[in-house]
Design an enzyme around this catalytic site. Structure first.
Site, PDB file in Angstrom:
ATOM      1  N   SER A 199       0.834  -1.196   0.000  1.00 56.88           N
ATOM      2  CA  SER A 199       0.000   0.000   0.000  1.00 56.88           C
ATOM      3  C   SER A 199       0.876   1.256   0.000  1.00 56.88           C
ATOM      4  O   SER A 199       1.527   1.541  -0.998  1.00 56.88           O
ATOM      5  CB  SER A 199      -0.967  -0.056   1.183  1.00 56.88           C
ATOM      6  OG  SER A 199      -1.999   0.882   1.043  1.00 56.88           O
ATOM      7  N   HIS A 202      -4.771  -1.543  -3.928  1.00 61.28           N
ATOM      8  CA  HIS A 202      -6.126  -1.957  -3.499  1.00 61.28           C
ATOM      9  C   HIS A 202      -7.153  -1.694  -4.606  1.00 61.28           C
ATOM     10  O   HIS A 202      -8.253  -1.202  -4.363  1.00 61.28           O
ATOM     11  CB  HIS A 202      -6.529  -1.231  -2.209  1.00 61.28           C
ATOM     12  CG  HIS A 202      -5.516  -1.330  -1.116  1.00 61.28           C
ATOM     13  ND1 HIS A 202      -5.044  -2.547  -0.683  1.00 61.28           N
ATOM     14  CD2 HIS A 202      -4.879  -0.386  -0.383  1.00 61.28           C
ATOM     15  CE1 HIS A 202      -4.162  -2.337   0.295  1.00 61.28           C
ATOM     16  NE2 HIS A 202      -4.034  -1.036   0.480  1.00 61.28           N
TER      17      HIS A 202
END
Length: 243
Positions: free
Chosen positions: A134, A170
């Site tokens: 991330s 994501h």
């Protein structure tokens, strides 16, 4: 033993729930360790938790996961102070750097204060595998979409730029991610951008993407580029190898 050439594994995954612990290393972290080429000793794994505020509870979970995996784990905590005056030697003493998720905007600001951009570039060029999830994926790129400022995503463009591309994370699990990346690429805020569904990693040798891998067979990776003739973003799904 360093990796054969500068190596980055930028991911939207890496962790899994433990059987008797909070966390265990998932297939993407094991892949990062394999990329380091370590043989005959325990790999040295440096966890960087800046984006999450260097939470000591998370450090404890990572240390436990490392013990289960047979890996020597260290931490680069910047709150309340770094562990050493010589951050370059400290980072270079490890085989894999794993940067955790959280606020990429805050991570980049704090790293800048401590001069970590040049340190990580030196480590990358020396063959230390740079990796993360991330925020720990976006940071190596030119920029990407982030919720660092609130629930409505914004674009950051001050990544370390070791990789001259945008990065989307994501991509399949948060509904704002795909349209925000498309909007930014179409507007020219981001260059061509590589994106990952949850569980997917992008393997770069030098600045070239050489493979996409996944720990979730249903997940994929994507390239988003600008069509100058129409000022729109075009998306291509990439071939992905299941780990």
């Amino acid at each position: 033993m360093p990796a054969e050439q500068p190596t980055i594994l930028a991911t939207s995954g890496g962790w899994r729930p433990g059987h008797r612990s909070a966390l265990e290393f998932g297939k993407l972290i094991h892949f990062a360790l394999d990329l380091s080429g370590v043989e005959g000793r325990r790999p040295r794994f440096l966890h960087v938790g800046t984006a999450g505020g260097d939470q000591r509870a998370m450090n404890a979970n990572v240390a436990e996961a490392g013990a289960i995996a047979g890996v020597d784990v260290s931490f680069l905590n910047l709150f309340t102070m770094p562990p050493t005056d010589d951050l370059e030697s400290y980072v270079l003493s490890h085989d894999v750097v794993w940067v955790g998720g959280g606020s990429v905007a805050n991570l980049l600001a704090v790293w800048d204060v401590h001069g970590l951009g040049p340190v990580f570039r030196t480590a990358w060029e020396a063959g230390v595998v740079l990796s993360g999830v991330s925020a720990g994926s976006i940071c190596w790129h030119a920029g990407g979409a982030t919720d660092s400022f609130g629930p409505d995503l914004r674009i950051v463009t001050n990544g370390l730029g070791l990789l001259p591309y945008g990065n989307g994370v994501h991509y399949d699990s948060e509904e704002q991610r795909r349209p925000k990346i498309h909007e930014a690429v179409a507007a020219g805020l981001l260059p061509k951008t590589y994106c990952t569904d949850d569980g997917v990693g992008l393997l770069y040798r030098g600045t070239e993407l050489v493979e996409t891998v996944t720990e979730r067979p249903e997940s994929g990776a994507y390239l988003v580029v600008r069509d100058d003739s129409s000022a729109t973003a075009q998306e291509e799904k990439l071939d992905t190898r299941v780990l």
